[in-house]
Scaffold this active site. Structure first.
Site, PDB file in Angstrom:
ATOM      1  N   ARG A   1       0.907  -1.456  -0.155  1.00 13.33           N
ATOM      2  CA  ARG A   1      -0.352  -0.079  -0.335  1.00 13.33           C
ATOM      3  C   ARG A   1       0.592   1.012   0.208  1.00 13.33           C
ATOM      4  NH1 ARG A   1      -3.274  -3.128   3.575  1.00 13.33           N
ATOM      5  NH2 ARG A   1      -4.873  -4.330   2.573  1.00 13.33           N
TER       6      ARG A   1
ATOM      7  N   LYS B   1       2.636  11.913 -10.998  1.00 13.62           N
ATOM      8  CA  LYS B   1       1.492  10.819 -11.307  1.00 13.62           C
ATOM      9  C   LYS B   1       2.586   9.770 -11.713  1.00 13.62           C
ATOM     10  CE  LYS B   1      -1.671  14.290 -13.752  1.00 13.62           C
ATOM     11  NZ  LYS B   1      -2.126  15.071 -15.150  1.00 13.62           N
TER      12      LYS B   1
ATOM     13  N   GLU C   1       8.856  20.257 -23.829  1.00 16.04           N
ATOM     14  CA  GLU C   1       7.579  20.719 -22.943  1.00 16.04           C
ATOM     15  C   GLU C   1       8.394  21.805 -21.851  1.00 16.04           C
ATOM     16  OE1 GLU C   1       5.046  18.475 -21.535  1.00 16.04           O
ATOM     17  OE2 GLU C   1       4.975  16.936 -22.343  1.00 16.04           O
TER      18      GLU C   1
ATOM     19  N   LYS D   1       6.364  23.673 -12.507  1.00 21.04           N
ATOM     20  CA  LYS D   1       5.805  22.411 -12.735  1.00 21.04           C
ATOM     21  C   LYS D   1       5.944  21.838 -10.654  1.00 21.04           C
ATOM     22  CE  LYS D   1       4.521  17.857 -13.475  1.00 21.04           C
ATOM     23  NZ  LYS D   1       4.546  16.893 -14.326  1.00 21.04           N
TER      24      LYS D   1
ATOM     25  N   GLU E   1      -4.897  17.853  -9.858  1.00 20.50           N
ATOM     26  CA  GLU E   1      -5.448  18.057 -10.373  1.00 20.50           C
ATOM     27  C   GLU E   1      -6.530  18.477 -11.127  1.00 20.50           C
ATOM     28  OE1 GLU E   1      -3.338  16.644 -14.729  1.00 20.50           O
ATOM     29  OE2 GLU E   1      -5.516  16.825 -15.513  1.00 20.50           O
TER      30      GLU E   1
ATOM     31  N   ARG F   1      -3.799  22.469 -12.643  1.00 15.80           N
ATOM     32  CA  ARG F   1      -2.998  21.108 -12.854  1.00 15.80           C
ATOM     33  C   ARG F   1      -3.410  20.855 -14.302  1.00 15.80           C
ATOM     34  NH1 ARG F   1       0.476  16.382 -10.092  1.00 15.80           N
ATOM     35  NH2 ARG F   1       1.233  16.420 -11.994  1.00 15.80           N
TER      36      ARG F   1
ATOM     37  N   ASN G   1      -1.379  20.586 -19.854  1.00 11.00           N
ATOM     38  CA  ASN G   1      -1.930  19.751 -20.418  1.00 11.00           C
ATOM     39  C   ASN G   1      -1.721  20.695 -22.108  1.00 11.00           C
ATOM     40  OD1 ASN G   1      -1.817  16.731 -19.829  1.00 11.00           O
ATOM     41  ND2 ASN G   1      -3.382  17.423 -18.552  1.00 11.00           N
TER      42      ASN G   1
ATOM     43  N   HIS H   1      -1.650  18.757 -25.099  1.00  5.55           N
ATOM     44  CA  HIS H   1      -1.917  17.350 -25.347  1.00  5.55           C
ATOM     45  C   HIS H   1      -3.090  17.085 -26.040  1.00  5.55           C
ATOM     46  CE1 HIS H   1       1.748  18.243 -22.714  1.00  5.55           C
ATOM     47  NE2 HIS H   1       1.477  17.094 -22.221  1.00  5.55           N
TER      48      HIS H   1
ATOM     49  N   HIS I   1      -1.640  13.845 -28.185  1.00  3.74           N
ATOM     50  CA  HIS I   1      -2.149  12.851 -27.367  1.00  3.74           C
ATOM     51  C   HIS I   1      -3.064  12.466 -28.571  1.00  3.74           C
ATOM     52  CE1 HIS I   1      -2.223  13.538 -23.075  1.00  3.74           C
ATOM     53  NE2 HIS I   1      -0.815  12.834 -23.643  1.00  3.74           N
TER      54      HIS I   1
ATOM     55  N   HIS J   1       6.274  11.459 -27.969  1.00  2.00           N
ATOM     56  CA  HIS J   1       5.519  12.937 -27.277  1.00  2.00           C
ATOM     57  C   HIS J   1       5.698  14.050 -27.717  1.00  2.00           C
ATOM     58  CE1 HIS J   1       2.376  12.706 -23.689  1.00  2.00           C
ATOM     59  NE2 HIS J   1       3.988  13.832 -23.204  1.00  2.00           N
TER      60      HIS J   1
HETATM   61  P1  NAD Z   1      11.466   6.978 -22.617  1.00  3.04           P
HETATM   62  O1  NAD Z   1      11.444   6.581 -20.712  1.00  3.04           O
HETATM   63  O2  NAD Z   1      10.601   5.943 -23.245  1.00  3.04           O
HETATM   64  O3  NAD Z   1      12.718   7.698 -22.477  1.00  3.04           O
HETATM   65  C1  NAD Z   1      12.875   7.625 -23.860  1.00  3.04           C
HETATM   66  C2  NAD Z   1      14.014   6.596 -24.560  1.00  3.04           C
HETATM   67  O4  NAD Z   1      15.841   6.765 -23.939  1.00  3.04           O
HETATM   68  C3  NAD Z   1      14.370   5.233 -24.220  1.00  3.04           C
HETATM   69  O5  NAD Z   1      14.114   4.531 -25.751  1.00  3.04           O
HETATM   70  C4  NAD Z   1      15.192   5.317 -23.259  1.00  3.04           C
HETATM   71  O6  NAD Z   1      15.572   4.294 -22.671  1.00  3.04           O
HETATM   72  C5  NAD Z   1      16.125   5.998 -23.039  1.00  3.04           C
HETATM   73  N1  NAD Z   1      16.666   6.848 -22.550  1.00  3.04           N
HETATM   74  C6  NAD Z   1      16.787   7.149 -21.194  1.00  3.04           C
HETATM   75  N2  NAD Z   1      17.381   7.837 -20.959  1.00  3.04           N
HETATM   76  C7  NAD Z   1      18.534   7.708 -21.552  1.00  3.04           C
HETATM   77  C8  NAD Z   1      20.369   8.214 -20.988  1.00  3.04           C
HETATM   78  N3  NAD Z   1      20.599   8.930 -20.150  1.00  3.04           N
HETATM   79  N4  NAD Z   1      20.398   8.250 -22.709  1.00  3.04           N
HETATM   80  C9  NAD Z   1      20.386   7.150 -23.595  1.00  3.04           C
HETATM   81  N5  NAD Z   1      19.600   6.525 -23.770  1.00  3.04           N
HETATM   82  C10 NAD Z   1      18.045   7.065 -22.256  1.00  3.04           C
HETATM   83  O7  NAD Z   1      10.902   8.553 -22.810  1.00  3.04           O
HETATM   84  P2  NAD Z   1      10.399   9.655 -21.940  1.00  3.04           P
HETATM   85  O8  NAD Z   1       9.950  10.776 -23.157  1.00  3.04           O
HETATM   86  O9  NAD Z   1      11.609   9.823 -20.554  1.00  3.04           O
HETATM   87  O10 NAD Z   1       9.032   9.504 -21.229  1.00  3.04           O
HETATM   88  C11 NAD Z   1       7.886   9.560 -21.896  1.00  3.04           C
HETATM   89  C12 NAD Z   1       6.666   8.927 -21.113  1.00  3.04           C
HETATM   90  O11 NAD Z   1       6.542   9.838 -19.934  1.00  3.04           O
HETATM   91  C13 NAD Z   1       5.316   8.461 -21.178  1.00  3.04           C
HETATM   92  O12 NAD Z   1       4.842   7.017 -20.786  1.00  3.04           O
HETATM   93  C14 NAD Z   1       4.792   9.501 -20.622  1.00  3.04           C
HETATM   94  O13 NAD Z   1       3.428   9.400 -20.691  1.00  3.04           O
HETATM   95  C15 NAD Z   1       5.260   9.448 -19.337  1.00  3.04           C
HETATM   96  N6  NAD Z   1       5.047  11.436 -18.953  1.00  3.04           N
HETATM   97  C16 NAD Z   1       4.256  11.264 -17.508  1.00  3.04           C
HETATM   98  C17 NAD Z   1       4.111  12.039 -17.362  1.00  3.04           C
HETATM   99  C18 NAD Z   1       4.052  12.162 -15.918  1.00  3.04           C
HETATM  100  O14 NAD Z   1       3.311  13.464 -15.346  1.00  3.04           O
HETATM  101  N7  NAD Z   1       4.166  11.187 -14.791  1.00  3.04           N
HETATM  102  C19 NAD Z   1       4.547  14.100 -17.703  1.00  3.04           C
HETATM  103  C20 NAD Z   1       5.246  13.452 -19.063  1.00  3.04           C
HETATM  104  C21 NAD Z   1       4.924  12.605 -19.690  1.00  3.04           C
HETATM  105  N1  GLY Z   2       2.501  15.919 -17.288  1.00  9.02           N
HETATM  106  C1  GLY Z   2       1.431  16.668 -16.915  1.00  9.02           C
HETATM  107  C2  GLY Z   2       1.241  16.426 -15.343  1.00  9.02           C
HETATM  108  O1  GLY Z   2       1.667  15.943 -14.760  1.00  9.02           O
HETATM  109  O2  GLY Z   2      -0.209  16.674 -14.687  1.00  9.02           O
END
Ligand code: NAD
Ligand code: GLY
Length: 356
Positions: free
Chosen positions: A121, A143, A185, A227, A237, A241, A245, A248, A252, A265
């Protein structure tokens, strides 16, 4: 070691620091002080593990760490991958005082955070983001979650980390395309919340695209500050918050229509921001400023040819939809954002026609 800056996310008893600097991993920063218990599980992936896991382990000093390396990619952001992390926690004999540490981009951070939210939990969670997108966005704000076949991030939980460690040196190995996706972003924060930062981006975009360390450090710090302020005001949110987006709703929908993985993305959000700016009631000159900045970041400014009606259908699945009414994050002026269902249908039709 040079700690450059700390940004605090102010959430009362659950407040936490984001430390941004060079050389934090590899023993340069005492990460162990954020691991309250004797042990931790590092969650990473097959790309990032060979690059940074040793350095992270060195920063954990006397803490016992085990690790799990996930297959790389958004396609693996699933419940079954999350279950493999839970299995690893059970196998390691993890208890309530075990800390889960995410080492990687947003995919690893989101899944690891969800596992941390669920195991017993909820156990402590630390983010060590290694993509620009994760450093300016996904590692901050709590998130967490995974995708469902029917949609992105449909299953998840709010679970704040206790610490975010941003070692900007990790960006040195990040592919160019991923760096640019993160810049989308960064531009977003200037457009929605800080005109002075937007103007700074106009002056420094070339340095950012060329990976100038000082420029990147400033962009990451300011993005995290912006942020953190939004999250502190509206953690779950309920309202404000949602401005995070911006771009987005279109972005999306572009990702969904094309199939995830075609456009990153950040690329889809970039085109989406230009579309949302066009839909906003701002001067054409200000729309042009956003378009120029997006172009200079090496990102797309218009949707791909996926078909207007397909794009509209995909937009109807947006999480901001209320009583079947689309809502957009729009700019009353450059540097400010609102969430609204009031927009020009004619303008929207013209925008979607560009995707025909
Ligand atoms: P990702 O995690 O897929 O990373 C992108 C690529 O870079 C991958 O192939 C990864 O292995 C590689 N990589 C990572 N660090 C590296 C480094 N230092 N050197 C070389 N390669 C590296 O993609 P992302 O863009 O980091 O994240 C996208 C994800 O984040 C999506 O799933 C999205 O939904 C999520 N997201 C979440 C939030 C949130 O608030 N939680 C906000 C925005 C996006
Ligand atoms: N990436 C949008 C949020 O964190 O709310």
């Amino acid at each position: 070691m040079s700690v450059q800056h700390t940004v605090n996310v102010e959430l009362g008893a659950r407040s936490y620091p984001i430390v941004i600097g060079q050389g934090l991993l590899g023993g340069g920063y005492d990460l162990a002080s954020y691991v309250a218990g004797p042990d931790c599980l590092i969650v990473t992936n097959d790309t990032v593990a060979p690059l940074y896991i040793e350095a992270l382990e060195a920063s954990l000093r006397d803490r016992t760490s085990t690790s799990i390396s996930l297959p790389d990619g958004e396609a693996h952001k699933t419940l079954s991958t999350m279950a493999s992390i839970l299995d690893a926690l059970v196998t390691a004999g993890a208890s309530r005082d075990t800390t889960v540490i995410a080492l990687g981009g947003g995919v690893v951070g989101d899944i690891a955070g969800f596992a941390a939210a669920s195991y017993m939990r909820g156990v402590d969670f630390v983010q060590v983001p290694t993509t620009l997108l994760a450093q300016v966005d996904s590692s901050v704000g709590g998130k967490t979650g995974v995708n469902h076949e029917q949609g992105k991030n449909l299953i998840g939980a709010f679970h704040q980390p206790g610490f975010v460690c941003i070692d900007t040196d990790t960006l040195s190995t990040l592919p160019d395309r991923e760096l640019k996706a993160g810049l989308a972003e960064v531009i977003k924060y200037g457009a929605i919340a800080d005109i002075a930062f937007f103007e700074w981006l106009e002056r420094n975009m070339d340095a950012l695209a060329a990976r100038d360390p000082a420029a990147l450090a400033h962009a990451i710090r300011r993005s995290c500050e912006l942020k953190a302020a939004v999250v502190a005001a509206d953690e779950r949110e309920r309202g404000r918050r949602a401005i995070l987006n911006f771009g987005h709703t279109f972005g999306h929908a572009i990702e969904r229509c094309q199939g995830y993985g075609q456009w990153l993305h950040g690329e889809a959000v970039a085109a989406g921001m230009v579309m949302a700016a066009t839909l906003s009631d701002i001067d054409a000159a200000d729309v042009a400023r956003i378009r120029d900045l997006v172009t200079r970041a090496g990102l797309p400014v218009a949707p791909p040819a996926i078909g207007a009606s397909k794009l509209r259908q995909a937009m109807a699945l947006d999480k901001k939809v209320q009583r079947k009414q689309l809502r957009f994050v729009l700019l009353p002026k450059l540097g400010e954002a609102i969430v609204t269902s009031e927009y020009s249908e004619a303008k929207l039709d013209r925008l979607l026609a560009a995707a025909a």
